[in-house]
Scaffold this motif. Sequence first.
Motif, PDB file in Angstrom:
ATOM      1  N   MET A   1       0.805  -1.189   0.000  1.00 52.74           N
ATOM      2  CA  MET A   1       0.000   0.000   0.000  1.00 52.74           C
ATOM      3  C   MET A   1       0.854   1.263   0.000  1.00 52.74           C
ATOM      4  O   MET A   1       0.362   2.345   0.158  1.00 52.74           O
ATOM      5  CB  MET A   1      -0.900  -0.027   1.206  1.00 52.74           C
ATOM      6  N   ALA A   2       2.120   1.143  -0.149  1.00 49.26           N
ATOM      7  CA  ALA A   2       2.982   2.323  -0.168  1.00 49.26           C
ATOM      8  C   ALA A   2       2.582   3.259  -1.308  1.00 49.26           C
ATOM      9  O   ALA A   2       2.048   2.826  -2.322  1.00 49.26           O
ATOM     10  CB  ALA A   2       4.439   1.907  -0.318  1.00 49.26           C
ATOM     11  N   PHE A   3       2.848   4.536  -1.111  1.00 48.45           N
ATOM     12  CA  PHE A   3       2.616   5.536  -2.144  1.00 48.45           C
ATOM     13  C   PHE A   3       3.958   5.855  -2.779  1.00 48.45           C
ATOM     14  O   PHE A   3       4.968   5.944  -2.096  1.00 48.45           O
ATOM     15  CB  PHE A   3       2.068   6.841  -1.574  1.00 48.45           C
ATOM     16  N   THR A   4       3.923   6.090  -4.064  1.00 43.33           N
ATOM     17  CA  THR A   4       5.131   6.519  -4.761  1.00 43.33           C
ATOM     18  C   THR A   4       4.796   7.733  -5.603  1.00 43.33           C
ATOM     19  O   THR A   4       3.841   7.706  -6.381  1.00 43.33           O
ATOM     20  CB  THR A   4       5.686   5.394  -5.652  1.00 43.33           C
ATOM     21  N   LEU A   5       5.558   8.778  -5.419  1.00 42.43           N
ATOM     22  CA  LEU A   5       5.459   9.959  -6.260  1.00 42.43           C
ATOM     23  C   LEU A   5       6.669   9.919  -7.183  1.00 42.43           C
ATOM     24  O   LEU A   5       7.801   9.827  -6.697  1.00 42.43           O
ATOM     25  CB  LEU A   5       5.490  11.240  -5.425  1.00 42.43           C
ATOM     26  N   GLU A   6       6.434   9.951  -8.481  1.00 47.22           N
ATOM     27  CA  GLU A   6       7.515   9.849  -9.451  1.00 47.22           C
ATOM     28  C   GLU A   6       7.595  11.111 -10.300  1.00 47.22           C
ATOM     29  O   GLU A   6       6.654  11.435 -11.021  1.00 47.22           O
ATOM     30  CB  GLU A   6       7.299   8.647 -10.370  1.00 47.22           C
ATOM     31  N   HIS A   7       8.694  11.809 -10.177  1.00 51.60           N
ATOM     32  CA  HIS A   7       9.013  12.950 -11.036  1.00 51.60           C
ATOM     33  C   HIS A   7       7.884  13.986 -11.056  1.00 51.60           C
ATOM     34  O   HIS A   7       7.491  14.470 -12.118  1.00 51.60           O
ATOM     35  CB  HIS A   7       9.357  12.487 -12.451  1.00 51.60           C
ATOM     36  N   ILE A   8       7.394  14.307  -9.871  1.00 53.46           N
ATOM     37  CA  ILE A   8       6.261  15.226  -9.753  1.00 53.46           C
ATOM     38  C   ILE A   8       6.696  16.660 -10.026  1.00 53.46           C
ATOM     39  O   ILE A   8       7.721  17.127  -9.508  1.00 53.46           O
ATOM     40  CB  ILE A   8       5.634  15.139  -8.344  1.00 53.46           C
ATOM     41  N   GLY A   9       5.901  17.342 -10.811  1.00 58.50           N
ATOM     42  CA  GLY A   9       6.054  18.769 -11.036  1.00 58.50           C
ATOM     43  C   GLY A   9       4.754  19.457 -10.656  1.00 58.50           C
ATOM     44  O   GLY A   9       3.664  18.966 -10.974  1.00 58.50           O
ATOM     45  N   PHE A  10       4.866  20.561  -9.933  1.00 60.28           N
ATOM     46  CA  PHE A  10       3.663  21.304  -9.555  1.00 60.28           C
ATOM     47  C   PHE A  10       4.034  22.760  -9.342  1.00 60.28           C
ATOM     48  O   PHE A  10       5.029  23.085  -8.687  1.00 60.28           O
ATOM     49  CB  PHE A  10       3.049  20.746  -8.265  1.00 60.28           C
ATOM     50  N   SER A  11       3.194  23.643  -9.888  1.00 62.72           N
ATOM     51  CA  SER A  11       3.376  25.083  -9.731  1.00 62.72           C
ATOM     52  C   SER A  11       2.038  25.719  -9.405  1.00 62.72           C
ATOM     53  O   SER A  11       1.003  25.299  -9.926  1.00 62.72           O
ATOM     54  CB  SER A  11       3.906  25.714 -11.018  1.00 62.72           C
TER      55      SER A  11
END
Length: 187
Positions: free
Chosen positions: A1-11
């Motif tokens: 159930m782990a979460f993985t954020l991959e190469h996230i971009g946010f502005s």
Amino acid sequence: MAFTLEHIGFSYPDKPVLQDFSLTVPDSGVTCLFGPSGCGKTTVLRLLLGLEKPQSGRIHGDRLLGVAVFQENRLLPWKTVLENTALTAVSPDRAKEALLNMGLSETEFSQFPHELSGGMRRRVAIARALAAESRWLALDEPFNGIDAQNRDEIATHIRAYAATRPVVMVTHHPEEIELLNANVISL
């Protein structure tokens, strides 16, 4: 159930916040996002909770049934302490137990948020989150306004929760990281 954020971009419209950000949140334990104000810690929580969508990259994992304690307590002023806690609780008994675990007495269950101190309102917000049927917990500056004795007791209950589910916390205080035996991710 782990979460993985991959190469996230946010502005945000006037400010880039995350660029090529990656993170894996394990199945249990406390992961602490640590860094200066404005570096994107709360934004990561908002992305995990589905309140924001990444503009690039991907988030993997079952993020449904997460519960949050935001920087603001977000208590409903027309509801009593017990009613606020029972909003998301598995049962009224679990709501009562969570409030007692946060150091509130049964005589305070019928009070309204405006009748409580800031620290007591914060403890109600944490009790509401811990009483919910959830798969993971997001905490944004959870100990603001809470005295050291209550903070230590609350940390015991958060660590117990984190023994079987993930907790993602934002803080500016190294002693809170240590108190929760958190894995630190610096932003």
